[in-house]
Each structure stands twice: as C-alpha cells, then as structure tokens.
Design a protein around this motif. Sequence first.
Motif, PDB file in Angstrom:
ATOM      1  N   LEU A   9       6.265 -65.203 -71.900  1.00 24.20           N
ATOM      2  CA  LEU A   9       5.872 -66.179 -72.919  1.00 24.20           C
ATOM      3  C   LEU A   9       4.370 -66.395 -72.851  1.00 24.20           C
ATOM      4  O   LEU A   9       3.815 -66.566 -71.767  1.00 24.20           O
ATOM      5  CB  LEU A   9       6.591 -67.511 -72.662  1.00 24.20           C
ATOM      6  N   HIS A  10       3.731 -66.379 -74.015  1.00 18.74           N
ATOM      7  CA  HIS A  10       2.287 -66.623 -74.061  1.00 18.74           C
ATOM      8  C   HIS A  10       1.981 -67.600 -75.191  1.00 18.74           C
ATOM      9  O   HIS A  10       2.336 -67.369 -76.350  1.00 18.74           O
ATOM     10  CB  HIS A  10       1.513 -65.322 -74.290  1.00 18.74           C
ATOM     11  N   VAL A  11       1.345 -68.715 -74.839  1.00 19.71           N
ATOM     12  CA  VAL A  11       0.950 -69.736 -75.799  1.00 19.71           C
ATOM     13  C   VAL A  11      -0.573 -69.721 -75.898  1.00 19.71           C
ATOM     14  O   VAL A  11      -1.260 -69.798 -74.876  1.00 19.71           O
ATOM     15  CB  VAL A  11       1.435 -71.135 -75.344  1.00 19.71           C
ATOM     16  N   LEU A  14      -2.634 -73.671 -78.988  1.00 17.71           N
ATOM     17  CA  LEU A  14      -1.587 -74.423 -79.672  1.00 17.71           C
ATOM     18  C   LEU A  14      -2.055 -75.853 -79.964  1.00 17.71           C
ATOM     19  O   LEU A  14      -2.499 -76.570 -79.074  1.00 17.71           O
ATOM     20  CB  LEU A  14      -0.314 -74.457 -78.814  1.00 17.71           C
ATOM     21  N   HIS A  28      -3.384 -73.548 -74.062  1.00 20.22           N
ATOM     22  CA  HIS A  28      -2.884 -72.219 -73.745  1.00 20.22           C
ATOM     23  C   HIS A  28      -2.062 -72.274 -72.460  1.00 20.22           C
ATOM     24  O   HIS A  28      -2.326 -73.075 -71.560  1.00 20.22           O
ATOM     25  CB  HIS A  28      -4.008 -71.181 -73.639  1.00 20.22           C
ATOM     26  N   ASP A  30       1.154 -69.673 -70.172  1.00 15.35           N
ATOM     27  CA  ASP A  30       1.983 -68.462 -70.149  1.00 15.35           C
ATOM     28  C   ASP A  30       2.977 -68.519 -68.995  1.00 15.35           C
ATOM     29  O   ASP A  30       2.782 -69.265 -68.029  1.00 15.35           O
ATOM     30  CB  ASP A  30       1.121 -67.207 -70.037  1.00 15.35           C
ATOM     31  N   LEU A  54       8.412 -75.276 -78.013  1.00 10.01           N
ATOM     32  CA  LEU A  54       9.139 -74.105 -77.512  1.00 10.01           C
ATOM     33  C   LEU A  54      10.613 -74.177 -77.880  1.00 10.01           C
ATOM     34  O   LEU A  54      11.245 -73.143 -78.142  1.00 10.01           O
ATOM     35  CB  LEU A  54       8.994 -74.008 -75.992  1.00 10.01           C
ATOM     36  N   GLU A  64      -0.689 -69.845 -81.674  1.00  8.84           N
ATOM     37  CA  GLU A  64       0.301 -68.770 -81.709  1.00  8.84           C
ATOM     38  C   GLU A  64       1.117 -68.758 -80.418  1.00  8.84           C
ATOM     39  O   GLU A  64       0.599 -69.049 -79.344  1.00  8.84           O
ATOM     40  CB  GLU A  64      -0.407 -67.415 -81.885  1.00  8.84           C
ATOM     41  N   ILE A  65       2.401 -68.417 -80.550  1.00 13.23           N
ATOM     42  CA  ILE A  65       3.282 -68.231 -79.402  1.00 13.23           C
ATOM     43  C   ILE A  65       3.870 -66.839 -79.508  1.00 13.23           C
ATOM     44  O   ILE A  65       4.327 -66.418 -80.578  1.00 13.23           O
ATOM     45  CB  ILE A  65       4.425 -69.265 -79.389  1.00 13.23           C
ATOM     46  N   ARG A  66       3.897 -66.135 -78.360  1.00 10.20           N
ATOM     47  CA  ARG A  66       4.477 -64.794 -78.337  1.00 10.20           C
ATOM     48  C   ARG A  66       5.510 -64.701 -77.219  1.00 10.20           C
ATOM     49  O   ARG A  66       5.313 -65.226 -76.125  1.00 10.20           O
ATOM     50  CB  ARG A  66       3.398 -63.724 -78.143  1.00 10.20           C
TER      51      ARG A  66
END
Length: 510
Positions: A9-11, A14, A28, A30, A54, A64-66
């Motif tokens: 997970l990477h923020v 935000l 940010h 992760d 989340l 962005e969230i990945r």
Amino acid sequence: MPAESPVLLHVDRLTVEFPGVRALDGVHFDVRAGEVHALVGENGAGKSTLLKVLGGLHRPAAGEIRLGERRYRPRRPADALHAGIAVIYQEFNLYPDLTVAENVFSGREPYHRLTRGIDYAELNRRTAQLFGTLGVHLDPARTVGSLTVSEQQLVEIAKALSVDGRIIVMDEPTAALSADEVTRLLDVVRRLRAEGRGVVYVSHRLDEVFAVADRVTVLRDGRHVHTGDLAETSQEDLVRLMVGRDVSAATRRTGAVRDDVVLDLDQVSAGRQLREVSLRVRAGEIVGIGGVAGAGQPELSQVVFGALGVDTGAMTLDGRTYRPSTPADAMAAGVGFLHEDRKSSGILPDLSVRDNLTVSVLHRVRAALTRLLSPAAQTAVFAEHRQRLAIRATGPGQLIGQLSGGNQQKVLFGRALAPGGRLLVLNEPTRGVDIGAKMEIHQLIDEVTAAGTAVLMISSDLPELLGVSDRVYVLAAGRIVGHLTGDDRTEENVIACATTGRRVFSEVAA
C-alpha cells in the motif's frame, strides 16, 4: 522484515477536507508485506480519517493511493473488502440482536447446498475456528448484545480476520481488552506478519507499539511528521514527535489525603456478581480498583452511582446513610460518574457538546420561570469546562460525534465534574485517548483531589492504576482479595491477586 519486501500500500499527498477543517494535509504513508507499521499521534492528528479513507468511508480531496501497481479509489466499504483491506475500527459496528457468528460473517454467510438456507452448523464452525486462532473460547451462538465490551472487541477482530485480506488495519484494537487478551492479540498480529500480510497498527499504548511494530509513522495536526524504524526510535523521542513538546510520563500527586471518610461500603452485596465488599475513600484520595475483566468492577461503580441496587450491606456518603435508587439520586448527592464505554453509554452523538456536557446538571441550566433549558446558562457551563479541560471544539453547538475520541472523553469528564460534588466514580478515564490527553486527565484528577474531592477509579491499565492511585483494591469473582498500599502496589501483586485469589492486604486500615 526483509528490506526487499514489496510495498502493498502506498499513500501519496493525501488530503481530506471537511467543512471548516482540513483533517489530512498532504499525508504520505506506505505498508510493506510482512511488516507491522504503527500509526501514532494525538487524538485529532488524522489517524482515524486516514483509516476511514482506506476503508472506503471517506473520499479524499487530493492525493493518490496505490495497492501494488494498481490505483485504489474506494467509494464504499465493500470496495475495501474486495481489494483485500480489512479494517477494525475503534468504534464497534455490530448488530446486537444477531449472534456472534452472524456478526462475524455478515453478508458472507455459508449456504446449505440443498436447502439454500444459511448453514448455521458451518457458520458456527468457521467462527469457532477463528476464535481458536485468537486463543479465545466464545460461543458463536450467543447474541452480541449479551457480551461484555472486551468480548465485543474480540468479535470485531474476528470479523476482520475472516476476510483474509492482505492488509489488516487495526484502530485501537486492545482498548477494551484485558492483559491476557492483549497478549493473545499481539501474538495474532505477529502471526499475520509471518504470513506476509501488512498490518497497520494504531494504538495509544506505546508499550504495545514497541512490542510488535517494525516501523512507525507519526501524524500531528493532519500532517506527516516522521516515518522510521522503531529500533532507532526511543519512546521519549516518539512522544515528543507526537505532541510537539516534552511530556513527562510520571504522575505527581500534589494533594494530601485527609482524615474524613467520604464513601464507606460495609459488606455490600449486589446483583449476581458483587459479594461482601468493604472499602473506604477519603477526601483528597484516589482509590483504584483493579482485577481481570468480569471481576465485578462495573457492578461496584453502578452500586455507588445508583444504577444497581444494594441487596445486603450498607453505604454512607460523608457519614450519612447513602442508598441511591437511581443515578439522579446519586448526582443530586454530588456524585459524578464516567462510564467505561464512551460510544454506547457515554456520548449522546446526535446532541451538541454543550448538551452533552450539561446533561448532569439540568437543574442548574433551566430558566427560573419557564423551566426550559437556558442556552446561555448551558454555554456558560461549556465555556468554564472548555477552558479547564482544553476541549478542542469549534463551539458549544458542534455535535459531539464530530470530535476526536480524546475530546469526547474530556467532555464526558467535564460532565462528571459538573455536579461539583464530593465523589467522582471514574471508569477507564483515559481509555482510547492519546498520551497528551492522558496526562492532562491525570492532572485534572490530581487538581480535583487537591481541592478535597474523593475519587474511586477503575482502570485496566496497570501503570495508570498504580501510578495515579493512593491505594488499590483488587477484585476477583466479585470479592475484594487485595488491598495494596506503599511498596505492595506492584503489577505482580495486582495480577497475583486477580488471577489466583491470593489475598494481599496492607496493614493500613481500609
């Protein structure tokens, strides 16, 4: 945790905004496979907001969230579950009239192949298996409404584990658990890490953070302050990062215990649990009550507050017979009360901060002629306690449900203080609050006792119980099995009394 562990997970940058406030500002964060990443900060720092993004409950204004290489934009909680993110929120989300098993697998119940109805035998089997991994024996067929707060917390944890997600998010998962239950939960967290999952662990209990986490991220006022390996961070440094100032963890009592007895219980029995309890609380004294969950602590506080009737025995308040039939009787006698369960029995979520604070002193905030509530009188009470307790609210009309957990707790503490009486009954006074708010509440308790108020405090936090109290009574199976003062006040003695029933009594008169 291997350095080459993939990022699950990477923020990035935000930002979350609500009317009049920016809850997250370019944060940010992760999470890697096979790690426990602690997320810490004071109440209102933005931790719960990040978790709700989340979990699909809040939508960000920017950032962005990945998840791995995929962009993640959840619009509802089902999106999080589908993506493999299981969130255990601090506030319970359970159906009290359904069974434990029905709550754990709500919306995902197994169906019988022939009848097409719910296969309750399989449902209960899977639920029992989940609790087995937690080292807990809990009947899957019991209704959730019949469970204790700690048992309901375990149901929430089992519900999240049932999703079998790659990322498990835990928001204050041990706030309502006993010491043994906490140990078992931390073992489960370590097992999840060994399986290669990523765990986001949010807790105000820094000893747990240092016991189980690999990395830590600190948020303050909605902004990212620090991310680093816990092995390279001291507890003092972490506290300083969280609050932006030095905070002494030591509790220093400034008041002196007086001779006059405020509360006296003599061989009191009540309900199904409390049996022949005798204790005294003097003016200016903090008397702690310890014991494992279910030992009778809630019943003791309910008896003193008039919510549970006395079967046998006697009570006195300031030397006069005291037998309240209702909590209203107790408040009229000057007894303030703080409930252990802030959400279900503490706050009135649809009312304002002002209304929540003054509900214990309605007689003081009514207009003389009409007997209607006077907003001006209520606001005056709010202003007094807002300054005294450092309550962070936009104003007296703000809904209490919009405040952070720590500020909600301060409002409830103010409600207990508002009657201005001789006795405070405090159940878990710092449960679910950050270390800064915890120290502030301890200081407030010290201030009221210095003015002569007597305090009966129930706490499952042993360092708090022993550090704040002048004396400690230990309950087991509804009876007092320990009375600890001076050098007898140790964690080992509390645990020994509570778990074995071995009686330890100081020579100091009770």
